[in-house]
Design an enzyme around this catalytic site. Structure first.
Site, short mmCIF file in Angstrom:
data_model
loop_
_atom_site.label_atom_id
_atom_site.label_comp_id
_atom_site.label_asym_id
_atom_site.label_seq_id
_atom_site.Cartn_x
_atom_site.Cartn_y
_atom_site.Cartn_z
N GLU A 172 10.99 -7.97 22.97
CA GLU A 172 10.81 -7.29 21.69
C GLU A 172 11.94 -7.61 20.74
OE1 GLU A 172 10.12 -3.22 23.15
OE2 GLU A 172 12.21 -2.76 22.82
N HIS A 218 19.32 6.40 17.92
CA HIS A 218 18.40 6.83 18.98
C HIS A 218 17.93 8.23 18.61
CE1 HIS A 218 17.17 7.48 23.34
NE2 HIS A 218 17.13 8.70 22.82
N LYS A 242 23.94 8.81 27.25
CA LYS A 242 24.19 9.72 26.13
C LYS A 242 25.43 10.55 26.41
CE LYS A 242 19.24 9.76 25.61
NZ LYS A 242 18.02 10.42 26.09
N ARG A 277 9.71 14.45 31.76
CA ARG A 277 10.45 15.54 32.42
C ARG A 277 11.30 16.26 31.39
NH1 ARG A 277 15.36 13.20 31.68
NH2 ARG A 277 15.35 10.94 31.85
N VAL A 334 18.38 16.30 29.94
CA VAL A 334 19.71 16.92 29.99
C VAL A 334 19.98 17.66 28.67
CG1 VAL A 334 22.19 16.47 30.18
CG2 VAL A 334 20.57 15.10 31.51
#
Ligand code: ADP
Length: 447
Positions: free
Chosen positions: A200, A208, A237, A291, A294
């Site tokens: 890509e 982000h 992160k 899911r 964090v």
């Protein structure tokens, strides 16, 4: 509603889920390794089962032991937290075969999103904007050359089975392409047992930005706004905030609407996060996590909604407690991930926490499973807590964060707290002016 939930995780997230269960009047069972016998989640749960020795593969990843613990204790549902078995489709299928509810989406939805080529194809079909690139796996160099020329350099070659920021290679020009394709394929094969890669466009200065979504499994989908997680180190992160300093209300409503519709059309059930790179006003899908994340507390802070309650409600067939129009965004929230690591080199610093004092006051939340005298085992990831701060606007949030960081005391080990004390005083951070490369450049300068 469930009678008894087994929590198949450890650390702060096990405690987080346990708190939600207690509020809902649901009995709790936790599983733990021998290294975690003294952990807070073990002390606070109604029942606990030791499922094996310290290494994760023998305990927290041991499906047989976890299913046996459900049978012994009579748990009717499992909350997987994040990491470990939370995105393991086989685990979801095995629980279903034992009539135990997996608090998460179906095994089939986990499978689709776990394969990045399939995930991207699905996203595109559902009307989610994706990064320009190959439609599927690329094996031939000739084909790679054609696609790269079409989308323009630089390009990135990514492993379909990749995760955790591994299995990616950038080619700046045609001269790099052959070697990038070969190394990406052989690394992917070695690391993931699957050498499928795709190409890509490489975005040079993106942010982000991820959208929190929920499906009720019956064709309804909602979004809870976005989080900006651009401050990363090695694709991990470090600091997350909601809302993103880069988006306006119109862009938020637009991308949120696109994601909520996609989730509804997919018939998805439970919590999910649709991750994008954002550059020059455009969103580009990179992956979906099936899911709880964090960084979910920043979304909870600005919406006032307990996302774990919603997960449990949806999994038990009770549907979502809110409609899209009930979800209102209020103020600004920032989360700092506090790791037991050297704040400059990021090498892990396990050991005994001799003194632990958390900040308090209006707008402060600390999610952590550690305490004074706690010995951090060396076997697991180094997250020891999360500081989440909320204010009426970003300026107030930053003022409060600076004060909270000053109050936070963790003695006996090294932590990443000093890094956050530096960041909170930085002009770019104060202005919300950063992209996904900002933190690495900042750390390189400081050295
Ligand atoms: P993983 O599942 O390994 O985390 P992702 O697809 O989510 O992989 O990508 C991880 C990180 O890699 C992104 O947050 C971004 O920093 C970088 N990245 C991925 N795709 C691109 C791209 N097309 N252009 C630029 N950076 C990218």
């Amino acid at each position: 509603m469930f009678q008894k939930i087994l929590i198949a995780n450890r650390g702060e997230i096990a405690l987080r889920v346990l708190r939600a269960c207690k509020e809902l009047g649901i009995q709790t069972v936790v599983v733990h390794s021998t290294a975690d016998a003294d952990a807070m989640h073990v002390r606070l749960a109604d029942e606990s089962v030791c499922i094996g020795p310290p290494p994760s593969r023998d305990s927290y990843l041991n499906i047989h032991q976890i299913v046996a613990a459900c049978e012994i204790t009579g748990a009717d549902a499992v909350h997987p937290g994040y990491g470990f078995l939370s995105e393991n489709a086989k685990f979801a299928d095995i629980l279903a075969a034992h009539n135990i509810t997996f608090i998460g989406p179906s095994g089939d939805h986990i499978r689709i999103m776990g394969d990045k080529i399939e995930a991207k194809r699905t996203a595109k079909r559902l009307g989610i904007p994706v990064v320009p690139g190959s439609d599927g796996a690329v094996t031939e160099e000739k084909e790679a050359r054609r696609i790269a020329a079409e989308i323009g350099y630089p390009v990135i070659i990514k492993a379909s089975a990749g995760g955790g920021g591994r299995g990616m290679k950038v080619a700046l020009s045609e001269a790099d392409l052959e070697i990038a394709l070969q190394t990406a394929r052989s690394e992917a094969g070695a690391a993931f047992g699957d050498d499928a890669v795709y190409i890509e466009k490489y975005l040079e200065k993106p942010r982000h930005i991820e959208v929190q979504v929920f499906g009720d499994g019956a064709g309804r989908g909602v979004h809870f706004g976005e989080r900006d997680c651009s401050l990363q180190r090695r694709h991990q992160k470090v600091w997350e905030e909601a809302p993103s300093p880069a988006l306006n209300a119109e862009e938020r409503a637009h991308i949120g609407g696109v994601c909520a519709k996609a989730i509804a059309d997919l018939g998805y059930s439970g919590a999910g996060t649709i991750e994008f790179l954002y550059e020059n006003g455009e969103f580009y899908f990179i992956e979906m996590n099936t899911r709880l994340q964090v960084e979910h507390p920043v979304t909870e802070a600005i919406t006032g909604i307990d996302l774990v309650h919603e997960q449990i409600r949806v999994a038990s067939g009770g549907g979502l407690s809110v409609r899209q129009e009930d979800i209102k965004f209020n103020g600004h929230a920032i989360e700092c991930r506090i790791n037991a690591e050297d704040p400059r080199t990021f090498t892990p610093s396990p050991g005994t926490i001799t003194h632990f004092h958390t900040p308090g006051g209006l707008g402060i939340r600390v999610d952590s499973g550690v305490y004074s005298g706690y010995k951090i085992p060396p076997y697991y990831d180094s997250l020891i807590g999360k500081l989440i701060v909320h204010g009426r606007n970003r300026v107030e949030c930053m003022m409060r964060l600076r004060r909270a960081l000053d109050e936070f005391v963790v003695d006996g080990i090294k932590t990443t707290l000093p890094l956050f004390r530096d960041l909170v005083g930085n002009a770019d951070i104060a202005n919300g002016d950063y992209d996904i490369h900002w933190l690495e450049k900042y750390l390189a300068k400081e050295e």
